[in-house]
Design a protein around this motif. Structure first.
Motif: not given
Ligand code: TGC
Ligand code: FAD
Length: 387
Positions: A316, A246, A94, A140, A130
């Motif tokens: 990704p 990730r 983090v 989102a 988030l």
């Protein structure tokens, strides 16, 4: 630790040094205490400056006192930290990938100078907010809003599951900027002593117990426009940070499984039943063979990902495949390891059940296993399951 196909032989000097430093740190400072912290539900905060001193926070970034190490060296660091405990790797992930990376990539020069040197040494701690109570897999949908008033923004909303937040100096809060057309998501650096910010620990956890997890209420928190990350707007901002974190998890999960393997390999040769070591029975040998093969396959994927990242060719979706595979592997194999330890396996004296419990979080955060399968599904078919 398990290196069945000799990957160590191909490591460079820097990579070996990082791996050895992290391994020594975990042996000396994490292993002796971590079960007690797991039981108590606490994070060993005294380790943070030591981790800073050893250069464990964002060593893959450059400038501001950071090491600019190779992506493989960074991956090996995550592997070794998670062999100790997922909570220790999470703290570093983090700090480095979710707070220092966005400041480094999207921040102003003043923000970089304000935060990166102190975060690199562990003098300052960061958190990333988030997820919201009603928006996890689909960030989102976030409702947290930032309303512009003169040279300030006023933030209102709720965030949940923010690792480190209760011990942090700064939280990177992602919120909708209502002053711009379409309310794009932007990153706000909120100092934790800000008025109107309430941070509470989530203590009732059965997984990742040696980690600080928090929820946040933002009730009219004022931040200067100088505290907004200027270099990005839209979901690409937070999602690009997730790719970095990730990547670390892909390696970390392997480390947790390697620790499980080491534990049961030794146990299988020591523990005797029916007059011989349990490792002499075909069923136990099969479990060790499956475990070693699954771990080795996951190691190869992690090493390949490091090469792609180094060359700037990692997508990704590559990271999603590796998280999908490696975390599932660690979740499955930690359970097999627990089983091989018999009754002793349910105690804190042995690490596999602690890793097994941690893997429930690792399987869920940074995109659940389901979400990564859908990201891959979209890449393989061209059809999005999300719309
Ligand atoms: P979508 O429309 O697909 O994309 C929006 C923009 O973002 C770009 N993008 C990415 N960029 C870099 N890395 C990624 N992984 C990216 N994914 C998307 C994309 O190219 C696009 O850019 P542009 O320029 O065209 O605007 O976005 P969406 O909102 O539809 O996303 C769908 C989905 C499901 C993939 C996404 O929401 C998702 O990944 N959900 C999972 C949520 C999640 O992982 N949350 C994690 C919270 S943090 C955490 O758990 C920390 S744990 C602590 C620790 O690590 O130890
Ligand atoms: P939900 O999104 O509600 O999902 C519930 C279930 O539905 C899951 O099984 C999921 O796979 C499934 N599901 C959801 N959508 C779909 C779909 N479209 N198709 C099929 N199945 C679906 N967040 C941060 O922002 N910062 C942090 O530092 C952080 N640290 C964390 C630490 C811990 C210990 C934990 C547990 C979480 C942390 N998170 C953090 C939050 C984490 O990223 C979210 O928990 C995760 O993204 C899942 O969201 P959710 O828990 O709301 O589950």
């Amino acid at each position: 630790m398990l290196d069945y196909v000799g990957l160590d032989a191909d490591l460079g000097e820097e990579e070996r040094a990082m791996r050895d430093s992290a391994r020594e740190f975990v042996d000396d400072r994490v292993r002796p205490e971590i079960a007690d912290h797991f039981e108590a539900g606490t994070f060993p905060t005294e380790l943070i400056p030591e981790m800073g001193e050893r250069g464990f926070f964002a060593p893959n970034l450059d400038g501001y006192g950071l090491a600019d190490c190779s992506q493989k060296a960074y991956g090996l660091l995550m592997q070794e930290l998670e062999a100790g405990d997922s909570g220790v790797r999470s703290m570093a992930s983090v700090q480095g990938a979710l707070v220092m990376y966005p400041i480094h990539t999207y921040g102003s020069e003043a923000q970089k100078e304000r935060w990166l040197p102190d975060m690199g040494t562990g003098e300052a701690v960061g958190a990333f907010a988030l997820t919201e109570p009603e928006h996890g897999s689909n960030p989102a949908g976030m409702e947290t809003a930032a309303e512009k008033e003169g040279g300030e923004y006023v933030l209102t909303g709720q965030k949940r599951w923010s690792t480190n937040a209760s011990i942090a100096d700064v939280v990177l809060v992602w919120a909708r900027d209502t002053s711009e057309e379409g309310d794009p998501v932007r990153g706000f650096l909120v100092e934790t002593d800000s008025e109107g910010l309430d941070v509470r620990s989530i203590d009732e956890k059965l997984s990742l117990r040696a980690s600080v997890s928090s929820e946040l209420d933002l009730d009219g928190v004022r931040v200067s426009e100088e505290d907004v990350l200027p270099g990005v707007s839209g979901m690409k901002g937070p999602l690009s940070c997730l790719t970095q974190a990730r990547y670390g998890i892909v390696w970390g999960a392997v480390g947790a499984a390697m620790d499980c393997f080491d534990t049961v390999q030794e146990y299988a040769t020591d523990r005797e039943q029916f007059g011989k070591p349990i490792g002499g029975f075909q069923l136990q040998q099969n479990k060790l063979a499956e475990m070693a093969t699954s771990i080795t396959t996951a190691q190869l994927l992690a090493h390949r990902l490091a090469d792609l990242k180094e060359r700037g060719e990692m997508r990704p979706q590559h990271v999603s495949m590796a998280k999908f595979n490696n975390v599932r592997m660690a979740r499955d194999q930690s359970r097999v390891a627990r089983e091989m330890l018999g009754g002793n396996g349910i105690t804190l004296e042995y690490s596999p059940m602690r890793h097994m419990a941690n893997m429930e979080t690792v399987y869920t955060y940074e995109g659940t296993h389901d979400i990564h399968s859908l990201i891959l599904g979209q890449d393989l078919t061209g059809i999005s399951a999300f719309e």
